[in-house]
Design a protein around this motif. Structure first.
Motif, mmCIF file in Angstrom:
data_model
loop_
_atom_site.group_PDB
_atom_site.id
_atom_site.type_symbol
_atom_site.label_atom_id
_atom_site.label_comp_id
_atom_site.label_asym_id
_atom_site.label_seq_id
_atom_site.Cartn_x
_atom_site.Cartn_y
_atom_site.Cartn_z
ATOM 1 N N ILE A 90 8.450 -39.439 -5.731
ATOM 2 C CA ILE A 90 7.125 -39.464 -5.090
ATOM 3 C C ILE A 90 6.570 -38.041 -5.015
ATOM 4 O O ILE A 90 7.327 -37.063 -5.125
ATOM 5 C CB ILE A 90 7.171 -40.051 -3.655
ATOM 6 C CG1 ILE A 90 8.129 -39.250 -2.745
ATOM 7 C CG2 ILE A 90 7.563 -41.523 -3.676
ATOM 8 C CD1 ILE A 90 8.002 -39.603 -1.264
ATOM 9 N N THR A 91 5.265 -37.950 -4.820
ATOM 10 C CA THR A 91 4.628 -36.663 -4.513
ATOM 11 C C THR A 91 3.888 -36.791 -3.184
ATOM 12 O O THR A 91 3.393 -37.876 -2.848
ATOM 13 C CB THR A 91 3.587 -36.261 -5.595
ATOM 14 O OG1 THR A 91 2.703 -37.362 -5.804
ATOM 15 C CG2 THR A 91 4.253 -35.891 -6.905
ATOM 16 N N ARG A 92 3.835 -35.722 -2.442
ATOM 17 C CA ARG A 92 3.001 -35.619 -1.226
ATOM 18 C C ARG A 92 2.459 -34.200 -1.237
ATOM 19 O O ARG A 92 2.953 -33.328 -0.519
ATOM 20 C CB ARG A 92 3.833 -35.852 0.060
ATOM 21 C CG ARG A 92 4.438 -37.232 0.206
ATOM 22 C CD ARG A 92 3.409 -38.299 0.585
ATOM 23 N NE ARG A 92 4.067 -39.584 0.769
ATOM 24 C CZ ARG A 92 4.267 -40.482 -0.197
ATOM 25 N NH1 ARG A 92 3.843 -40.237 -1.419
ATOM 26 N NH2 ARG A 92 4.870 -41.625 0.056
ATOM 27 N N ASP A 93 1.452 -33.966 -2.090
ATOM 28 C CA ASP A 93 1.026 -32.592 -2.360
ATOM 29 C C ASP A 93 0.236 -31.974 -1.202
ATOM 30 O O ASP A 93 -0.476 -32.668 -0.477
ATOM 31 C CB ASP A 93 0.151 -32.566 -3.623
ATOM 32 C CG ASP A 93 0.915 -32.984 -4.869
ATOM 33 O OD1 ASP A 93 2.150 -33.147 -4.794
ATOM 34 O OD2 ASP A 93 0.275 -33.118 -5.923
ATOM 35 N N GLY A 94 0.336 -30.669 -1.091
ATOM 36 C CA GLY A 94 -0.426 -29.923 -0.095
ATOM 37 C C GLY A 94 0.066 -28.481 -0.052
ATOM 38 O O GLY A 94 1.211 -28.210 -0.430
ATOM 39 N N LEU A 95 -0.818 -27.586 0.369
ATOM 40 C CA LEU A 95 -0.398 -26.180 0.475
ATOM 41 C C LEU A 95 0.627 -26.034 1.593
ATOM 42 O O LEU A 95 0.575 -26.770 2.589
ATOM 43 C CB LEU A 95 -1.613 -25.298 0.757
ATOM 44 C CG LEU A 95 -2.664 -25.265 -0.372
ATOM 45 C CD1 LEU A 95 -3.891 -24.495 0.091
ATOM 46 C CD2 LEU A 95 -2.075 -24.658 -1.645
ATOM 47 N N ILE A 96 1.546 -25.097 1.433
ATOM 48 C CA ILE A 96 2.633 -24.915 2.408
ATOM 49 C C ILE A 96 2.074 -24.771 3.827
ATOM 50 O O ILE A 96 2.585 -25.368 4.775
ATOM 51 C CB ILE A 96 3.491 -23.683 2.048
ATOM 52 C CG1 ILE A 96 4.250 -23.937 0.739
ATOM 53 C CG2 ILE A 96 4.477 -23.341 3.178
ATOM 54 C CD1 ILE A 96 4.954 -22.720 0.182
ATOM 55 N N LYS A 102 6.966 -34.076 7.781
ATOM 56 C CA LYS A 102 7.252 -35.398 7.203
ATOM 57 C C LYS A 102 7.028 -35.409 5.684
ATOM 58 O O LYS A 102 7.835 -35.972 4.936
ATOM 59 C CB LYS A 102 6.365 -36.462 7.887
ATOM 60 C CG LYS A 102 6.670 -37.875 7.409
ATOM 61 C CD LYS A 102 5.917 -38.912 8.184
ATOM 62 C CE LYS A 102 6.265 -40.335 7.828
ATOM 63 N NZ LYS A 102 6.626 -40.635 6.487
ATOM 64 N N ASP A 103 5.937 -34.782 5.245
ATOM 65 C CA ASP A 103 5.677 -34.768 3.797
ATOM 66 C C ASP A 103 6.764 -33.983 3.056
ATOM 67 O O ASP A 103 7.110 -34.311 1.915
ATOM 68 C CB ASP A 103 4.297 -34.182 3.495
ATOM 69 C CG ASP A 103 3.191 -35.203 3.749
ATOM 70 O OD1 ASP A 103 3.516 -36.391 3.954
ATOM 71 O OD2 ASP A 103 2.007 -34.814 3.742
ATOM 72 N N ILE A 108 11.808 -34.732 -0.323
ATOM 73 C CA ILE A 108 13.214 -34.337 -0.538
ATOM 74 C C ILE A 108 14.115 -35.572 -0.434
ATOM 75 O O ILE A 108 15.027 -35.762 -1.246
ATOM 76 C CB ILE A 108 13.660 -33.267 0.493
ATOM 77 C CG1 ILE A 108 12.838 -31.978 0.341
ATOM 78 C CG2 ILE A 108 15.171 -33.001 0.394
ATOM 79 C CD1 ILE A 108 13.111 -31.148 -0.883
ATOM 80 N N ASN A 109 13.849 -36.409 0.542
ATOM 81 C CA ASN A 109 14.717 -37.586 0.759
ATOM 82 C C ASN A 109 14.662 -38.575 -0.401
ATOM 83 O O ASN A 109 15.677 -39.190 -0.738
ATOM 84 C CB ASN A 109 14.342 -38.300 2.061
ATOM 85 C CG ASN A 109 14.837 -37.531 3.269
ATOM 86 O OD1 ASN A 109 15.750 -36.726 3.164
ATOM 87 N ND2 ASN A 109 14.216 -37.745 4.414
ATOM 88 N N GLN A 149 2.758 -27.889 -4.395
ATOM 89 C CA GLN A 149 3.887 -28.804 -4.600
ATOM 90 C C GLN A 149 5.218 -28.178 -4.168
ATOM 91 O O GLN A 149 6.243 -28.367 -4.823
ATOM 92 C CB GLN A 149 3.969 -29.229 -6.075
ATOM 93 C CG GLN A 149 2.817 -30.137 -6.499
ATOM 94 C CD GLN A 149 3.122 -30.920 -7.761
ATOM 95 O OE1 GLN A 149 3.489 -30.334 -8.764
ATOM 96 N NE2 GLN A 149 2.990 -32.240 -7.712
ATOM 97 N N ALA A 150 5.211 -27.445 -3.069
ATOM 98 C CA ALA A 150 6.455 -26.785 -2.618
ATOM 99 C C ALA A 150 7.554 -27.818 -2.356
ATOM 100 O O ALA A 150 8.722 -27.592 -2.692
ATOM 101 C CB ALA A 150 6.187 -25.965 -1.359
#
Ligand code: NDP
Length: 243
Positions: A90-96, A102-103, A108-109, A149-150
């Motif tokens: 999955i992806t949950r994109d966002g700047l750090i 949760k994202d 990671i999970n 995408q960290a």
């Protein structure tokens, strides 16, 4: 070589996983098709039309017990697990600076711990069999990093570390463990990107086009068939990353 073997593919209801499942079916493998939310009967039929058996198993691979049940079901149904492809992602994109805890954890999970969970449970089976092939789907982003995408890049870099460690641990019993790192592949995951962003990405690809799920599937099958490549990362990316 793969005929009558058993291949478990995670997250195989659509996209790259779907293409991988069909590619292994065409090689004569019985397929354990893992899905999380839903799978179409048409896909199961398409696989069975290749002359193999197909068992669809619902499991969230990020859950340790569900991953265990998936692998145990495959072994109970077909008697062996010869190929494991960790494709679910999955992806949950966002700047750090804006990314929620949760994202970060969800990505990671699913992408990293999900691959650990299935390898953890399949390794006993493959060690006893003294053969097997594990292929983990990483990403070029795990090699290069990417703005926004960290979480995803960390998970995909982690998959490479997991791949190399498992390759070293399992090699003495003839089990190979490799990663495939796709670049920009046309699936639902990438179709959410705006068209101008997609075009900009394609401009950066030496082959000047997006890849297809079938391009990735072909590389995965190759790594399952080859018995003298282990601990490697095979980029399927139109030349985006050149090692
Ligand atoms: P899609 O979003 O099209 O498919 C991902 C699949 O994974 C879905 O079927 C999804 O099921 C399943 N999945 C997600 N979470 C879980 C879970 N916890 N347990 C079981 N299944 C799960 O993505 P792609 O086909 O594009 O990607 C496949 C893999 O390739 C991923 O690992 C991705 O990171 C990687 N990749 C893709 C690239 C691309 O350009 N498309 C580039 C590089 C890597 P559901 O729909 O039910 O949630």
């Amino acid at each position: 070589m793969l005929k009558d073997k058993t291949a478990v593919i995670t997250g195989a209801a659509k996209g790259i996983g779907r293409a991988i499942a069909i590619a292994f079916a065409k090689k004569g493998c019985n397929i354990v098709l893992n899905y999380r939310s839903a799978v179409s009967e048409d896909l199961v039929k398409e696989i069975e039309d290749c002359g193999v058996k197909c068992l669809a198993v619902k499991a969230d691979v990020s859950n340790f017990e569900q991953a265990e049940a998936l692998i145990k079901t495959a072994k109970a149904e077909f008697g062996s697990v010869d190929v494991l492809v960790n494709n679910a992602g999955i992806t949950r994109d966002g700047l750090i600076m804006r990314m929620s805890e949760k994202d970060f954890d969800d990505v990671i999970n699913t992408n990293l711990k999900g691959a650990f969970n299935t390898i953890r449970h399949v390794s006993n089976i493959m060690l006893k069999q003294k053969q097997g092939a594990i292929i983990n789907i990483s990403s070029v982003v795990g090699l290069m990093g990417n703005v926004g995408q960290a979480n995803y890049a960390s998970s995909k870099a982690g998959v490479i570390g997991l791949t190399k460690s498992a390759a070293r641990e399992l090699a003495s019993r003839g089990i190979t463990v490799n990663a495939v790192a796709p670049g920009f592949i046309t699936t639902e995951m990438t179709s959410v990107l705006k068209e101008d962003i997609q075009n900009k990405m394609i401009e950066t690809i030496p082959l000047k086009k997006a890849g297809t799920p079938e391009d990735v599937a072909q590389a995965v099958v190759f790594l399952a068939e080859n018995r003298y490549i282990t601990g490697q990362v095979l980029n399927v990316d139109g030349g985006m990353v050149m090692n």
